[in-house]
Design a protein around this motif. Structure first.
Motif, PDB file in Angstrom:
ATOM      1  N   GLY A 220      43.693  31.050  30.204  1.00 26.13           N
ATOM      2  CA  GLY A 220      42.295  30.649  30.148  1.00 26.13           C
ATOM      3  C   GLY A 220      41.727  30.226  31.484  1.00 26.13           C
ATOM      4  O   GLY A 220      40.706  29.533  31.553  1.00 26.13           O
ATOM      5  N   GLU A 221      42.386  30.652  32.565  1.00 24.68           N
ATOM      6  CA  GLU A 221      41.928  30.306  33.908  1.00 24.68           C
ATOM      7  C   GLU A 221      41.010  31.394  34.440  1.00 24.68           C
ATOM      8  O   GLU A 221      41.095  32.556  34.023  1.00 24.68           O
ATOM      9  N   PRO A 222      40.120  31.060  35.374  1.00 24.97           N
ATOM     10  CA  PRO A 222      39.178  32.061  35.879  1.00 24.97           C
ATOM     11  C   PRO A 222      39.856  33.144  36.712  1.00 24.97           C
ATOM     12  O   PRO A 222      40.828  32.872  37.426  1.00 24.97           O
ATOM     13  N   VAL A 223      39.336  34.342  36.594  1.00 28.18           N
ATOM     14  CA  VAL A 223      39.771  35.483  37.410  1.00 28.18           C
ATOM     15  C   VAL A 223      38.668  35.769  38.416  1.00 28.18           C
ATOM     16  O   VAL A 223      37.525  36.039  38.030  1.00 28.18           O
ATOM     17  N   GLN A 224      38.997  35.692  39.697  1.00 22.61           N
ATOM     18  CA  GLN A 224      38.021  35.966  40.738  1.00 22.61           C
ATOM     19  C   GLN A 224      37.838  37.478  40.877  1.00 22.61           C
ATOM     20  O   GLN A 224      38.813  38.223  40.999  1.00 22.61           O
ATOM     21  N   ILE A 225      36.573  37.925  40.856  1.00 24.34           N
ATOM     22  CA  ILE A 225      36.325  39.362  40.901  1.00 24.34           C
ATOM     23  C   ILE A 225      35.499  39.785  42.115  1.00 24.34           C
ATOM     24  O   ILE A 225      35.006  40.908  42.174  1.00 24.34           O
ATOM     25  N   VAL A 266      39.293  45.088  38.633  1.00 24.61           N
ATOM     26  CA  VAL A 266      39.847  43.791  38.230  1.00 24.61           C
ATOM     27  C   VAL A 266      39.145  43.288  36.974  1.00 24.61           C
ATOM     28  O   VAL A 266      39.772  42.717  36.072  1.00 24.61           O
ATOM     29  N   ARG A 267      37.841  43.499  36.885  1.00 17.64           N
ATOM     30  CA  ARG A 267      37.097  43.102  35.692  1.00 17.64           C
ATOM     31  C   ARG A 267      37.670  43.796  34.454  1.00 17.64           C
ATOM     32  O   ARG A 267      37.914  43.152  33.422  1.00 17.64           O
ATOM     33  N   ARG A 268      37.875  45.113  34.562  1.00 16.10           N
ATOM     34  CA  ARG A 268      38.390  45.859  33.409  1.00 16.10           C
ATOM     35  C   ARG A 268      39.817  45.438  33.083  1.00 16.10           C
ATOM     36  O   ARG A 268      40.197  45.361  31.902  1.00 16.10           O
ATOM     37  N   LEU A 269      40.617  45.152  34.111  1.00  6.83           N
ATOM     38  CA  LEU A 269      41.967  44.644  33.868  1.00  6.83           C
ATOM     39  C   LEU A 269      41.923  43.360  33.044  1.00  6.83           C
ATOM     40  O   LEU A 269      42.665  43.199  32.071  1.00  6.83           O
ATOM     41  N   ALA A 270      41.059  42.431  33.458  1.00  8.30           N
ATOM     42  CA  ALA A 270      40.951  41.156  32.750  1.00  8.30           C
ATOM     43  C   ALA A 270      40.531  41.380  31.303  1.00  8.30           C
ATOM     44  O   ALA A 270      41.050  40.730  30.376  1.00  8.30           O
ATOM     45  N   GLN A 271      39.605  42.317  31.088  1.00  2.80           N
ATOM     46  CA  GLN A 271      39.167  42.607  29.718  1.00  2.80           C
ATOM     47  C   GLN A 271      40.301  43.204  28.888  1.00  2.80           C
ATOM     48  O   GLN A 271      40.470  42.857  27.711  1.00  2.80           O
ATOM     49  N   LYS A 272      41.075  44.089  29.508  1.00 10.81           N
ATOM     50  CA  LYS A 272      42.217  44.689  28.802  1.00 10.81           C
ATOM     51  C   LYS A 272      43.223  43.618  28.390  1.00 10.81           C
ATOM     52  O   LYS A 272      43.724  43.618  27.250  1.00 10.81           O
ATOM     53  N   PHE A 273      43.535  42.719  29.308  1.00  9.69           N
ATOM     54  CA  PHE A 273      44.493  41.664  28.971  1.00  9.69           C
ATOM     55  C   PHE A 273      43.902  40.696  27.953  1.00  9.69           C
ATOM     56  O   PHE A 273      44.620  40.163  27.098  1.00  9.69           O
ATOM     57  N   GLY A 274      42.593  40.465  28.023  1.00  9.13           N
ATOM     58  CA  GLY A 274      41.951  39.631  27.020  1.00  9.13           C
ATOM     59  C   GLY A 274      42.111  40.221  25.629  1.00  9.13           C
ATOM     60  O   GLY A 274      42.368  39.499  24.653  1.00  9.13           O
ATOM     61  N   GLU A 275      41.994  41.551  25.522  1.00 13.31           N
ATOM     62  CA  GLU A 275      42.202  42.223  24.233  1.00 13.31           C
ATOM     63  C   GLU A 275      43.634  42.037  23.754  1.00 13.31           C
ATOM     64  O   GLU A 275      43.881  41.798  22.558  1.00 13.31           O
ATOM     65  N   GLY A 278      44.052  38.285  22.770  1.00 17.04           N
ATOM     66  CA  GLY A 278      43.091  37.749  21.809  1.00 17.04           C
ATOM     67  C   GLY A 278      42.248  36.639  22.373  1.00 17.04           C
ATOM     68  O   GLY A 278      41.954  35.646  21.681  1.00 17.04           O
ATOM     69  N   THR A 279      41.831  36.780  23.637  1.00 20.53           N
ATOM     70  CA  THR A 279      41.024  35.758  24.279  1.00 20.53           C
ATOM     71  C   THR A 279      39.988  36.415  25.167  1.00 20.53           C
ATOM     72  O   THR A 279      40.162  37.558  25.614  1.00 20.53           O
ATOM     73  N   GLU A 280      38.902  35.702  25.407  1.00 23.06           N
ATOM     74  CA  GLU A 280      37.845  36.215  26.278  1.00 23.06           C
ATOM     75  C   GLU A 280      38.133  35.784  27.719  1.00 23.06           C
ATOM     76  O   GLU A 280      38.236  34.589  28.010  1.00 23.06           O
ATOM     77  N   PRO A 281      38.301  36.731  28.647  1.00 27.50           N
ATOM     78  CA  PRO A 281      38.606  36.341  30.023  1.00 27.50           C
ATOM     79  C   PRO A 281      37.447  35.609  30.683  1.00 27.50           C
ATOM     80  O   PRO A 281      36.283  35.875  30.392  1.00 27.50           O
ATOM     81  N   VAL A 282      37.789  34.679  31.558  1.00 29.45           N
ATOM     82  CA  VAL A 282      36.796  33.939  32.332  1.00 29.45           C
ATOM     83  C   VAL A 282      36.695  34.604  33.703  1.00 29.45           C
ATOM     84  O   VAL A 282      37.670  34.611  34.462  1.00 29.45           O
ATOM     85  N   LEU A 283      35.541  35.161  34.001  1.00 28.59           N
ATOM     86  CA  LEU A 283      35.358  35.876  35.264  1.00 28.59           C
ATOM     87  C   LEU A 283      34.471  35.059  36.181  1.00 28.59           C
ATOM     88  O   LEU A 283      33.450  34.517  35.752  1.00 28.59           O
ATOM     89  N   GLU A 284      34.857  34.995  37.453  1.00 25.04           N
ATOM     90  CA  GLU A 284      34.071  34.266  38.441  1.00 25.04           C
ATOM     91  C   GLU A 284      33.768  35.178  39.619  1.00 25.04           C
ATOM     92  O   GLU A 284      34.622  35.951  40.060  1.00 25.04           O
ATOM     93  N   GLY A 285      32.539  35.074  40.153  1.00 28.66           N
ATOM     94  CA  GLY A 285      32.156  35.858  41.304  1.00 28.66           C
ATOM     95  C   GLY A 285      31.439  37.129  40.917  1.00 28.66           C
ATOM     96  O   GLY A 285      31.082  37.347  39.754  1.00 28.66           O
ATOM     97  N   LYS A 286      31.238  37.984  41.895  1.00 26.26           N
ATOM     98  CA  LYS A 286      30.547  39.254  41.703  1.00 26.26           C
ATOM     99  C   LYS A 286      31.224  40.315  42.555  1.00 26.26           C
ATOM    100  O   LYS A 286      31.502  40.085  43.738  1.00 26.26           O
ATOM    101  N   GLU A 287      31.490  41.466  41.966  1.00 27.66           N
ATOM    102  CA  GLU A 287      32.162  42.531  42.710  1.00 27.66           C
ATOM    103  C   GLU A 287      31.393  42.911  43.972  1.00 27.66           C
ATOM    104  O   GLU A 287      30.180  43.126  43.920  1.00 27.66           O
ATOM    105  N   GLN A 288      32.105  42.949  45.068  1.00 25.72           N
ATOM    106  CA  GLN A 288      31.514  43.407  46.326  1.00 25.72           C
ATOM    107  C   GLN A 288      31.628  44.926  46.410  1.00 25.72           C
ATOM    108  O   GLN A 288      32.473  45.548  45.745  1.00 25.72           O
TER     109      GLN A 288
END
Length: 341
Positions: A220-225, A266-275, A278-288
Protein backbone atom coordinates in the motif's frame (compact mmCIF):
# COMPACT_ATOMS: atom_id res chain seq x y z
CA UNK A 1 13.76 -25.55 -24.95
CA UNK A 2 12.35 -26.53 -21.55
CA UNK A 3 8.85 -25.14 -20.96
CA UNK A 4 8.66 -22.26 -18.49
CA UNK A 5 7.00 -23.07 -15.15
CA UNK A 6 3.93 -21.15 -14.01
CA UNK A 7 5.71 -20.19 -10.78
CA UNK A 8 9.08 -20.38 -9.05
CA UNK A 9 8.57 -21.95 -5.64
CA UNK A 10 11.83 -21.38 -3.81
CA UNK A 11 15.36 -19.96 -4.08
CA UNK A 12 16.87 -23.28 -5.12
CA UNK A 13 14.55 -23.41 -8.13
CA UNK A 14 15.16 -19.73 -8.83
CA UNK A 15 18.95 -20.04 -8.87
CA UNK A 16 18.78 -23.17 -11.01
CA UNK A 17 16.69 -21.32 -13.59
CA UNK A 18 18.85 -18.19 -13.46
CA UNK A 19 21.92 -20.31 -14.23
CA UNK A 20 20.42 -22.53 -16.93
CA UNK A 21 22.51 -22.04 -20.12
CA UNK A 22 21.09 -21.93 -23.62
CA UNK A 23 22.29 -24.29 -26.33
CA UNK A 24 23.79 -21.26 -28.08
CA UNK A 25 25.87 -20.41 -25.03
CA UNK A 26 27.13 -24.00 -24.78
CA UNK A 27 28.22 -23.80 -28.42
CA UNK A 28 29.74 -20.35 -28.00
CA UNK A 29 31.89 -21.23 -24.99
CA UNK A 30 32.96 -24.51 -26.60
CA UNK A 31 34.38 -22.49 -29.50
CA UNK A 32 36.33 -20.13 -27.23
CA UNK A 33 39.77 -21.08 -25.97
CA UNK A 34 40.71 -20.86 -22.32
CA UNK A 35 39.19 -20.57 -18.88
CA UNK A 36 36.95 -17.85 -17.44
CA UNK A 37 37.55 -15.43 -14.57
CA UNK A 38 34.65 -13.41 -13.15
CA UNK A 39 35.79 -10.25 -11.38
CA UNK A 40 33.20 -9.02 -8.88
CA UNK A 41 31.40 -12.35 -8.63
CA UNK A 42 29.85 -11.43 -5.29
CA UNK A 43 27.16 -9.07 -6.62
CA UNK A 44 23.48 -9.77 -7.34
CA UNK A 45 24.14 -11.37 -10.74
CA UNK A 46 27.63 -12.78 -10.28
CA UNK A 47 26.92 -16.11 -8.56
CA UNK A 48 24.34 -17.32 -11.08
CA UNK A 49 26.42 -16.06 -14.02
CA UNK A 50 29.39 -18.02 -12.71
CA UNK A 51 27.25 -21.12 -12.25
CA UNK A 52 25.84 -20.72 -15.76
CA UNK A 53 29.34 -20.48 -17.23
CA UNK A 54 30.34 -23.69 -15.47
CA UNK A 55 27.18 -25.51 -16.55
CA UNK A 56 27.69 -24.36 -20.14
CA UNK A 57 31.39 -25.28 -20.20
CA UNK A 58 32.07 -27.93 -17.55
CA UNK A 59 35.50 -28.59 -19.02
CA UNK A 60 36.64 -25.02 -18.39
CA UNK A 61 37.79 -23.63 -15.07
CA UNK A 62 35.55 -20.84 -13.82
CA UNK A 63 37.23 -18.62 -11.23
CA UNK A 64 35.16 -16.22 -9.12
CA UNK A 65 37.00 -13.23 -7.65
CA UNK A 66 35.54 -10.98 -4.94
CA UNK A 67 36.17 -9.79 -1.39
CA UNK A 68 33.60 -12.42 -0.24
CA UNK A 69 32.14 -10.33 2.56
CA UNK A 70 28.79 -12.17 2.31
CA UNK A 71 28.78 -15.20 4.63
CA UNK A 72 28.43 -18.52 2.84
CA UNK A 73 28.90 -17.20 -0.71
CA UNK A 74 32.35 -18.71 -1.18
CA UNK A 75 31.11 -22.12 -0.05
CA UNK A 76 28.06 -21.90 -2.33
CA UNK A 77 30.23 -21.16 -5.36
CA UNK A 78 32.65 -23.93 -4.49
CA UNK A 79 29.68 -26.30 -4.25
CA UNK A 80 28.97 -25.42 -7.89
CA UNK A 81 32.58 -26.33 -8.79
CA UNK A 82 33.63 -22.71 -9.16
CA UNK A 83 37.10 -21.80 -7.89
CA UNK A 84 37.17 -18.79 -5.56
CA UNK A 85 39.88 -16.20 -4.99
CA UNK A 86 39.53 -13.44 -2.39
CA UNK A 87 40.82 -10.14 -3.73
CA UNK A 88 40.21 -6.41 -3.20
CA UNK A 89 40.33 -5.06 -6.75
CA UNK A 90 41.49 -1.67 -5.43
CA UNK A 91 44.70 -3.39 -4.32
CA UNK A 92 46.89 -3.19 -7.43
CA UNK A 93 49.42 -5.78 -6.29
CA UNK A 94 46.66 -8.27 -5.44
CA UNK A 95 44.96 -7.62 -8.77
CA UNK A 96 48.17 -8.10 -10.71
CA UNK A 97 48.72 -11.38 -8.85
CA UNK A 98 45.54 -12.94 -10.23
CA UNK A 99 45.78 -15.65 -12.84
CA UNK A 100 45.51 -14.23 -16.37
CA UNK A 101 42.83 -16.42 -17.96
CA UNK A 102 41.89 -16.10 -21.62
CA UNK A 103 38.38 -14.87 -20.79
CA UNK A 104 37.32 -12.34 -18.17
CA UNK A 105 33.89 -11.06 -17.16
CA UNK A 106 34.11 -7.76 -15.29
CA UNK A 107 31.15 -7.15 -12.94
CA UNK A 108 32.60 -4.92 -10.22
CA UNK A 109 31.24 -1.44 -9.58
CA UNK A 110 29.64 0.92 -7.09
CA UNK A 111 26.27 2.68 -7.32
CA UNK A 112 24.36 3.05 -4.09
CA UNK A 113 25.99 5.23 -1.47
CA UNK A 114 27.66 7.21 -4.22
CA UNK A 115 26.16 10.49 -3.01
CA UNK A 116 27.90 10.10 0.34
CA UNK A 117 31.32 9.06 -0.94
CA UNK A 118 31.81 10.15 -4.53
CA UNK A 119 35.55 9.56 -4.46
CA UNK A 120 35.11 5.85 -3.70
CA UNK A 121 32.54 5.62 -6.50
CA UNK A 122 35.03 7.07 -8.98
CA UNK A 123 37.78 4.79 -7.66
CA UNK A 124 35.63 1.68 -8.11
CA UNK A 125 34.10 2.73 -11.41
CA UNK A 126 37.14 4.31 -13.09
CA UNK A 127 40.39 3.50 -11.28
CA UNK A 128 39.63 -0.22 -10.91
CA UNK A 129 38.58 -0.60 -14.58
CA UNK A 130 41.79 1.13 -15.67
CA UNK A 131 43.89 -1.29 -13.62
CA UNK A 132 41.86 -4.32 -14.73
CA UNK A 133 42.10 -3.35 -18.39
CA UNK A 134 45.87 -3.01 -18.13
CA UNK A 135 46.30 -6.19 -16.09
CA UNK A 136 44.17 -8.32 -18.42
CA UNK A 137 45.11 -6.58 -21.67
CA UNK A 138 45.88 -9.94 -23.29
CA UNK A 139 42.52 -11.45 -22.31
CA UNK A 140 39.11 -11.36 -23.94
CA UNK A 141 36.88 -9.11 -21.77
CA UNK A 142 33.12 -8.85 -21.32
CA UNK A 143 32.49 -5.71 -19.27
CA UNK A 144 29.23 -4.95 -17.50
CA UNK A 145 28.17 -1.34 -17.94
CA UNK A 146 24.76 0.32 -17.60
CA UNK A 147 22.13 2.14 -19.64
CA UNK A 148 22.72 5.03 -17.22
CA UNK A 149 25.60 6.15 -19.47
CA UNK A 150 22.96 7.54 -21.86
CA UNK A 151 21.01 10.77 -21.49
CA UNK A 152 17.25 10.47 -21.08
CA UNK A 153 15.55 9.94 -24.45
CA UNK A 154 12.02 10.47 -25.76
CA UNK A 155 9.63 7.69 -24.76
CA UNK A 156 7.91 8.06 -28.14
CA UNK A 157 11.09 6.78 -29.83
CA UNK A 158 12.84 3.42 -29.91
CA UNK A 159 15.20 4.16 -27.03
CA UNK A 160 18.89 4.99 -26.91
CA UNK A 161 21.01 3.24 -29.54
CA UNK A 162 24.55 2.09 -28.95
CA UNK A 163 25.95 4.95 -31.07
CA UNK A 164 24.24 7.73 -29.08
CA UNK A 165 26.60 10.28 -27.49
CA UNK A 166 27.09 9.62 -23.78
CA UNK A 167 25.92 12.61 -21.75
CA UNK A 168 24.11 11.36 -18.63
CA UNK A 169 22.98 13.18 -15.47
CA UNK A 170 24.80 12.83 -12.15
CA UNK A 171 28.22 11.75 -10.87
CA UNK A 172 27.42 8.05 -10.67
CA UNK A 173 26.39 7.83 -14.32
CA UNK A 174 29.40 9.85 -15.44
CA UNK A 175 31.70 7.56 -13.48
CA UNK A 176 30.17 4.71 -15.50
CA UNK A 177 31.11 6.56 -18.69
CA UNK A 178 34.59 6.73 -17.21
CA UNK A 179 34.58 2.94 -16.71
CA UNK A 180 33.78 2.40 -20.36
CA UNK A 181 36.42 4.90 -21.48
CA UNK A 182 39.16 3.13 -19.52
CA UNK A 183 38.42 -0.19 -21.20
CA UNK A 184 38.04 1.55 -24.56
CA UNK A 185 41.42 3.26 -24.17
CA UNK A 186 43.28 0.02 -23.51
CA UNK A 187 41.34 -1.70 -26.27
CA UNK A 188 42.34 0.97 -28.79
CA UNK A 189 45.97 1.30 -27.68
CA UNK A 190 46.79 -2.35 -26.97
CA UNK A 191 44.33 -4.22 -29.15
CA UNK A 192 42.49 -5.76 -26.19
CA UNK A 193 39.25 -7.44 -27.24
CA UNK A 194 36.37 -5.95 -25.24
CA UNK A 195 32.59 -6.16 -25.24
CA UNK A 196 30.78 -3.40 -23.33
CA UNK A 197 27.38 -4.54 -22.05
CA UNK A 198 24.97 -1.73 -21.24
CA UNK A 199 22.52 -3.58 -19.01
CA UNK A 200 19.12 -2.15 -18.18
CA UNK A 201 17.35 -3.69 -15.17
CA UNK A 202 17.86 -7.42 -14.79
CA UNK A 203 14.94 -9.19 -13.10
CA UNK A 204 15.25 -11.75 -10.30
CA UNK A 205 12.22 -12.47 -8.12
CA UNK A 206 14.17 -11.14 -5.12
CA UNK A 207 14.98 -7.71 -6.59
CA UNK A 208 14.53 -5.53 -9.66
CA UNK A 209 12.02 -3.00 -10.99
CA UNK A 210 9.16 -5.52 -10.98
CA UNK A 211 9.97 -6.50 -7.38
CA UNK A 212 10.14 -2.83 -6.33
CA UNK A 213 6.80 -1.93 -7.90
CA UNK A 214 5.04 -5.10 -6.73
CA UNK A 215 6.35 -4.74 -3.16
CA UNK A 216 5.11 -1.16 -2.96
CA UNK A 217 1.67 -2.08 -4.31
CA UNK A 218 1.39 -5.05 -1.96
CA UNK A 219 2.28 -2.87 1.04
CA UNK A 220 0.00 0.00 0.00
CA UNK A 221 2.98 2.30 -0.46
CA UNK A 222 3.16 4.91 -3.23
CA UNK A 223 4.76 4.07 -6.58
CA UNK A 224 6.63 6.99 -8.12
CA UNK A 225 5.84 7.30 -11.82
CA UNK A 226 7.88 10.37 -12.86
CA UNK A 227 10.31 7.91 -14.45
CA UNK A 228 7.36 6.07 -15.87
CA UNK A 229 9.01 3.87 -18.48
CA UNK A 230 11.91 1.42 -18.56
CA UNK A 231 13.24 -1.82 -20.06
CA UNK A 232 13.68 -5.04 -18.09
CA UNK A 233 15.11 -8.50 -18.81
CA UNK A 234 15.10 -11.86 -17.01
CA UNK A 235 18.46 -12.17 -15.27
CA UNK A 236 18.99 -15.63 -16.75
CA UNK A 237 18.77 -14.14 -20.25
CA UNK A 238 21.09 -11.31 -19.23
CA UNK A 239 23.64 -13.81 -17.87
CA UNK A 240 23.45 -15.90 -21.03
CA UNK A 241 23.85 -13.02 -23.48
CA UNK A 242 26.63 -11.40 -21.45
CA UNK A 243 28.63 -14.63 -21.59
CA UNK A 244 27.89 -15.05 -25.31
CA UNK A 245 29.20 -11.52 -25.86
CA UNK A 246 32.73 -12.78 -25.14
CA UNK A 247 32.71 -14.14 -28.69
CA UNK A 248 31.98 -10.63 -30.00
CA UNK A 249 34.71 -8.86 -28.01
CA UNK A 250 36.71 -6.66 -30.34
CA UNK A 251 39.08 -3.72 -30.68
CA UNK A 252 37.71 -1.05 -30.59
CA UNK A 253 35.09 -2.44 -28.22
CA UNK A 254 31.88 -4.14 -29.29
CA UNK A 255 28.98 -2.30 -27.58
CA UNK A 256 25.62 -3.90 -26.76
CA UNK A 257 22.43 -2.71 -25.12
CA UNK A 258 21.16 -5.60 -23.01
CA UNK A 259 17.51 -5.59 -21.94
CA UNK A 260 14.02 -6.58 -22.95
CA UNK A 261 12.53 -5.11 -26.14
CA UNK A 262 9.31 -3.84 -24.57
CA UNK A 263 8.84 -0.29 -23.32
CA UNK A 264 7.49 -1.04 -19.85
CA UNK A 265 4.98 1.37 -18.31
CA UNK A 266 5.46 1.67 -14.54
CA UNK A 267 1.84 2.81 -14.20
CA UNK A 268 0.60 -0.28 -16.02
CA UNK A 269 2.90 -2.50 -13.97
CA UNK A 270 1.43 -1.10 -10.76
CA UNK A 271 -2.09 -1.68 -12.07
CA UNK A 272 -1.24 -5.27 -13.02
CA UNK A 273 0.13 -6.00 -9.57
CA UNK A 274 -2.87 -4.28 -8.00
CA UNK A 275 -5.10 -6.74 -9.88
CA UNK A 276 -3.00 -9.67 -8.60
CA UNK A 277 -3.06 -8.47 -4.98
CA UNK A 278 -6.65 -7.19 -4.97
CA UNK A 279 -5.66 -3.64 -4.11
CA UNK A 280 -5.68 -0.25 -5.79
CA UNK A 281 -2.11 0.99 -6.37
CA UNK A 282 -1.11 4.40 -5.03
CA UNK A 283 0.58 6.38 -7.78
CA UNK A 284 2.58 9.54 -7.20
CA UNK A 285 3.97 11.98 -9.75
CA UNK A 286 3.43 12.34 -13.47
CA UNK A 287 5.13 10.48 -16.30
CA UNK A 288 7.83 12.53 -17.96
CA UNK A 289 8.25 12.44 -21.73
CA UNK A 290 11.87 11.27 -21.45
CA UNK A 291 13.36 8.28 -19.65
CA UNK A 292 16.36 5.93 -19.49
CA UNK A 293 15.22 3.50 -22.18
CA UNK A 294 17.24 1.56 -24.74
CA UNK A 295 16.93 0.23 -28.27
CA UNK A 296 17.71 -3.51 -28.17
CA UNK A 297 17.54 -4.11 -31.94
CA UNK A 298 21.16 -5.25 -32.13
CA UNK A 299 20.65 -7.66 -29.25
CA UNK A 300 17.60 -9.23 -30.94
CA UNK A 301 19.50 -9.48 -34.22
CA UNK A 302 22.50 -11.27 -32.69
CA UNK A 303 20.98 -13.26 -29.82
CA UNK A 304 17.27 -13.52 -30.50
CA UNK A 305 14.29 -12.65 -28.33
CA UNK A 306 14.66 -13.17 -24.55
CA UNK A 307 13.40 -16.58 -23.44
CA UNK A 308 11.20 -15.22 -20.63
CA UNK A 309 8.60 -12.67 -21.79
CA UNK A 310 7.42 -9.77 -19.66
CA UNK A 311 3.96 -11.23 -18.77
CA UNK A 312 5.63 -14.32 -17.30
CA UNK A 313 8.01 -12.17 -15.26
CA UNK A 314 5.03 -10.28 -13.86
CA UNK A 315 3.29 -13.55 -12.96
CA UNK A 316 6.38 -14.98 -11.29
CA UNK A 317 6.98 -11.82 -9.27
CA UNK A 318 3.37 -11.59 -8.08
CA UNK A 319 3.32 -15.23 -6.98
CA UNK A 320 6.74 -14.96 -5.32
CA UNK A 321 5.62 -12.04 -3.16
CA UNK A 322 2.17 -13.48 -2.51
CA UNK A 323 3.81 -16.54 -1.02
CA UNK A 324 6.26 -14.59 1.12
CA UNK A 325 9.34 -15.06 -1.06
CA UNK A 326 12.53 -13.44 0.21
CA UNK A 327 13.71 -10.00 -0.87
CA UNK A 328 17.37 -9.07 -1.15
CA UNK A 329 16.50 -5.65 0.26
CA UNK A 330 18.31 -3.92 -2.62
CA UNK A 331 15.93 -1.48 -4.34
CA UNK A 332 16.87 -0.37 -7.85
CA UNK A 333 15.87 3.28 -7.29
CA UNK A 334 14.58 3.26 -10.86
CA UNK A 335 12.57 6.38 -10.02
CA UNK A 336 15.69 8.54 -9.50
CA UNK A 337 16.07 11.14 -12.29
CA UNK A 338 18.85 13.43 -11.03
CA UNK A 339 21.55 10.72 -10.95
CA UNK A 340 21.95 10.92 -7.14
CA UNK A 341 22.10 7.49 -5.48
Amino acid sequence: MTALPSEIRNEEELEEMLSRPSDRLVETLAALDGDITILGVGGKMGPTLARMAKRAAPGKRVIGVARFSEPGLKEKLQGWDIETVACDLLDRSALEGLEKTANVVFMAGRKFGSAGNQSLTWAMNVQVPAMVAETFAASRLAVFSTACVYPFVDIAGQGAREDLDLNPPGEYANSCVGRERMFEHVSRTRGTRVSLIRLSYAIDMRYGVLHDVASAVQAGEPVQIDSGHCNVIWQGDANDIALQSLAHADSPPFVLNLSGPELVSVRRLAQKFGERFGTEPVLEGKEQDKAWIVDTSLQQQLFGYPTVPLPRLIDWTAKWLSEGGRSLGKPTHFEVRDGTY
